[in-house]
Design a protein around this motif. Structure first.
Motif, mmCIF file in Angstrom:
data_model
loop_
_atom_site.group_PDB
_atom_site.id
_atom_site.type_symbol
_atom_site.label_atom_id
_atom_site.label_comp_id
_atom_site.label_asym_id
_atom_site.label_seq_id
_atom_site.Cartn_x
_atom_site.Cartn_y
_atom_site.Cartn_z
ATOM 1 N N ASN A 37 4.706 -69.937 22.566
ATOM 2 C CA ASN A 37 5.072 -68.528 22.773
ATOM 3 C C ASN A 37 6.298 -68.388 23.665
ATOM 4 O OD1 ASN A 37 3.348 -66.602 21.344
ATOM 5 N ND2 ASN A 37 1.676 -67.601 22.449
ATOM 6 N N ASN A 38 6.344 -69.183 24.740
ATOM 7 C CA ASN A 38 7.496 -69.141 25.642
ATOM 8 C C ASN A 38 8.774 -69.567 24.927
ATOM 9 O OD1 ASN A 38 5.886 -68.294 27.747
ATOM 10 N ND2 ASN A 38 5.660 -70.336 28.635
ATOM 11 N N GLN A 39 8.690 -70.625 24.119
ATOM 12 C CA GLN A 39 9.862 -71.105 23.381
ATOM 13 C C GLN A 39 10.328 -70.072 22.357
ATOM 14 O OE1 GLN A 39 11.837 -73.766 23.712
ATOM 15 N NE2 GLN A 39 10.700 -74.479 25.483
ATOM 16 N N PHE A 40 9.376 -69.404 21.703
ATOM 17 C CA PHE A 40 9.726 -68.358 20.740
ATOM 18 C C PHE A 40 10.466 -67.223 21.436
ATOM 19 C CE2 PHE A 40 8.571 -64.218 18.933
ATOM 20 C CZ PHE A 40 9.218 -64.320 17.711
ATOM 21 N N GLU A 41 9.917 -66.751 22.559
ATOM 22 C CA GLU A 41 10.563 -65.666 23.307
ATOM 23 C C GLU A 41 11.963 -66.071 23.765
ATOM 24 O OE1 GLU A 41 9.392 -62.574 23.727
ATOM 25 O OE2 GLU A 41 7.553 -63.051 22.636
ATOM 26 N N SER A 42 12.109 -67.299 24.228
ATOM 27 C CA SER A 42 13.402 -67.800 24.678
ATOM 28 C C SER A 42 14.399 -67.863 23.518
ATOM 29 C CB SER A 42 13.234 -69.186 25.303
ATOM 30 O OG SER A 42 14.478 -69.744 25.642
ATOM 31 N N TYR A 43 13.946 -68.323 22.361
ATOM 32 C CA TYR A 43 14.820 -68.465 21.195
ATOM 33 C C TYR A 43 15.338 -67.107 20.729
ATOM 34 C CZ TYR A 43 16.630 -70.570 16.889
ATOM 35 O OH TYR A 43 17.436 -71.024 15.879
ATOM 36 N N LYS A 56 6.792 -57.120 12.379
ATOM 37 C CA LYS A 56 5.542 -57.835 12.113
ATOM 38 C C LYS A 56 5.706 -59.277 12.573
ATOM 39 C CE LYS A 56 2.472 -59.014 8.294
ATOM 40 N NZ LYS A 56 2.304 -58.984 6.838
ATOM 41 N N LYS A 57 4.669 -59.793 13.244
ATOM 42 C CA LYS A 57 4.706 -61.163 13.746
ATOM 43 C C LYS A 57 3.321 -61.769 13.610
ATOM 44 C CE LYS A 57 4.875 -63.497 18.185
ATOM 45 N NZ LYS A 57 5.024 -63.282 19.609
ATOM 46 N N SER A 58 3.268 -62.986 13.081
ATOM 47 C CA SER A 58 2.010 -63.719 13.050
ATOM 48 C C SER A 58 2.278 -65.145 13.527
ATOM 49 C CB SER A 58 1.409 -63.731 11.639
ATOM 50 O OG SER A 58 2.238 -64.445 10.749
ATOM 51 N N MET A 59 1.255 -65.737 14.114
ATOM 52 C CA MET A 59 1.375 -67.102 14.621
ATOM 53 C C MET A 59 0.228 -67.920 14.052
ATOM 54 S SD MET A 59 1.223 -68.311 18.557
ATOM 55 C CE MET A 59 0.916 -69.988 19.005
ATOM 56 N N GLU A 60 0.552 -69.109 13.573
ATOM 57 C CA GLU A 60 -0.493 -69.993 13.060
ATOM 58 C C GLU A 60 -0.229 -71.413 13.527
ATOM 59 O OE1 GLU A 60 0.672 -71.000 8.587
ATOM 60 O OE2 GLU A 60 0.649 -68.849 8.982
ATOM 61 N N GLN A 65 0.684 -81.181 11.354
ATOM 62 C CA GLN A 65 1.907 -81.528 12.073
ATOM 63 C C GLN A 65 1.798 -81.307 13.576
ATOM 64 O OE1 GLN A 65 4.570 -82.911 10.558
ATOM 65 N NE2 GLN A 65 3.425 -82.845 8.645
ATOM 66 N N GLY A 66 0.822 -80.519 14.003
ATOM 67 C CA GLY A 66 0.678 -80.192 15.419
ATOM 68 C C GLY A 66 1.652 -79.121 15.871
ATOM 69 N N SER A 67 2.233 -78.404 14.920
ATOM 70 C CA SER A 67 3.232 -77.389 15.251
ATOM 71 C C SER A 67 2.624 -75.996 15.242
ATOM 72 C CB SER A 67 4.385 -77.453 14.240
ATOM 73 O OG SER A 67 3.913 -77.170 12.937
ATOM 74 N N TYR A 68 3.392 -75.058 15.780
ATOM 75 C CA TYR A 68 3.038 -73.642 15.735
ATOM 76 C C TYR A 68 4.119 -72.931 14.932
ATOM 77 C CZ TYR A 68 -0.457 -74.506 19.275
ATOM 78 O OH TYR A 68 -1.548 -74.970 19.947
ATOM 79 N N ALA A 79 14.089 -57.375 4.606
ATOM 80 C CA ALA A 79 14.093 -58.139 3.358
ATOM 81 C C ALA A 79 13.898 -59.640 3.598
ATOM 82 C CB ALA A 79 15.399 -57.909 2.601
ATOM 83 N N TYR A 80 14.034 -60.072 4.848
ATOM 84 C CA TYR A 80 13.959 -61.491 5.181
ATOM 85 C C TYR A 80 12.730 -61.784 6.037
ATOM 86 C CZ TYR A 80 18.774 -61.722 3.566
ATOM 87 O OH TYR A 80 19.906 -61.653 2.808
ATOM 88 N N THR A 81 12.154 -62.956 5.801
ATOM 89 C CA THR A 81 11.082 -63.463 6.651
ATOM 90 C C THR A 81 11.641 -64.626 7.456
ATOM 91 O OG1 THR A 81 9.392 -62.846 5.046
ATOM 92 C CG2 THR A 81 8.766 -64.467 6.715
ATOM 93 N N TYR A 82 11.541 -64.517 8.761
ATOM 94 C CA TYR A 82 12.032 -65.546 9.669
ATOM 95 C C TYR A 82 10.846 -66.407 10.089
ATOM 96 C CZ TYR A 82 16.319 -62.806 10.073
ATOM 97 O OH TYR A 82 17.488 -62.135 9.810
ATOM 98 N N GLU A 83 10.968 -67.708 9.885
ATOM 99 C CA GLU A 83 9.894 -68.636 10.231
ATOM 100 C C GLU A 83 10.371 -69.537 11.361
ATOM 101 O OE1 GLU A 83 8.233 -72.151 7.711
ATOM 102 O OE2 GLU A 83 7.115 -70.343 7.143
ATOM 103 N N TYR A 84 9.867 -69.269 12.549
ATOM 104 C CA TYR A 84 10.186 -70.059 13.733
ATOM 105 C C TYR A 84 9.117 -71.137 13.864
ATOM 106 C CZ TYR A 84 13.226 -66.149 15.024
ATOM 107 O OH TYR A 84 14.197 -65.176 15.036
ATOM 108 N N ILE A 85 9.547 -72.395 13.955
ATOM 109 C CA ILE A 85 8.600 -73.514 14.014
ATOM 110 C C ILE A 85 8.785 -74.230 15.343
ATOM 111 C CG2 ILE A 85 7.842 -75.648 12.920
ATOM 112 C CD1 ILE A 85 9.220 -74.527 10.337
ATOM 113 N N TYR A 86 7.677 -74.366 16.077
ATOM 114 C CA TYR A 86 7.705 -75.065 17.363
ATOM 115 C C TYR A 86 6.829 -76.304 17.293
ATOM 116 C CZ TYR A 86 6.720 -76.377 22.141
ATOM 117 O OH TYR A 86 6.573 -77.096 23.289
ATOM 118 N N MET A 87 7.419 -77.451 17.576
ATOM 119 C CA MET A 87 6.676 -78.699 17.723
ATOM 120 C C MET A 87 6.560 -78.988 19.218
ATOM 121 S SD MET A 87 5.927 -80.208 14.765
ATOM 122 C CE MET A 87 5.880 -81.958 14.999
ATOM 123 N N PRO A 88 5.356 -79.287 19.711
ATOM 124 C CA PRO A 88 5.230 -79.585 21.148
ATOM 125 C C PRO A 88 6.231 -80.662 21.580
ATOM 126 C CG PRO A 88 3.080 -79.370 20.163
ATOM 127 C CD PRO A 88 4.078 -79.328 19.032
#
Length: 113
Positions: A37-43, A56-60, A65-68, A79-88
């Protein structure tokens, strides 16, 4: 020591190990989620995006992979879906989709270089 006492001691030892192991697992999972969450906010902050711009925001959690993964739709670019991927212990990666097809141009909020 009687057989009954040996079984009791062994059972208590097993329960203790399970409790400690489970507590450690839950702690590491919650800390990784918080870091994601912190990395997402920072990005998005570096992109110049306010959290108020999110429609709209969802997190899974990707358990393989161990990612979020954060799936985000912005109010100013629906019109676009942004997919932010965080690996620990890694940086955030951004993929952008339009009609479920990956795109690398045309979106309002470009990935950071």
């Amino acid at each position: 020591m009687t057989k009954r006492k040996k079984i009791l001691v062994l059972s208590l030892a097993i329960v203790g190990v399970l409790v400690i192991g489970g507590s450690f697992f839950l702690y590491t999972q919650s800390s990784h989620k918080k870091e994601a969450n912190n990395q997402f906010e920072s990005y998005i902050n570096k992109q110049g995006i306010s959290p108020n711009d999110i429609e709209k925001k969802s997190m899974e959690k990707d358990h393989k992979q161990g990612s979020y993964i954060f799936n985000v739709i912005f109010k100013d670019d629906p019109a676009y879906t942004y997919e932010y991927i965080y690996m620990p212990n890694n940086d955030m990666t951004l993929l952008v989709f339009k009609d479920n097809v990956g795109v690398d141009s045309g979106m309002k909020h470009e990935p950071l270089k």
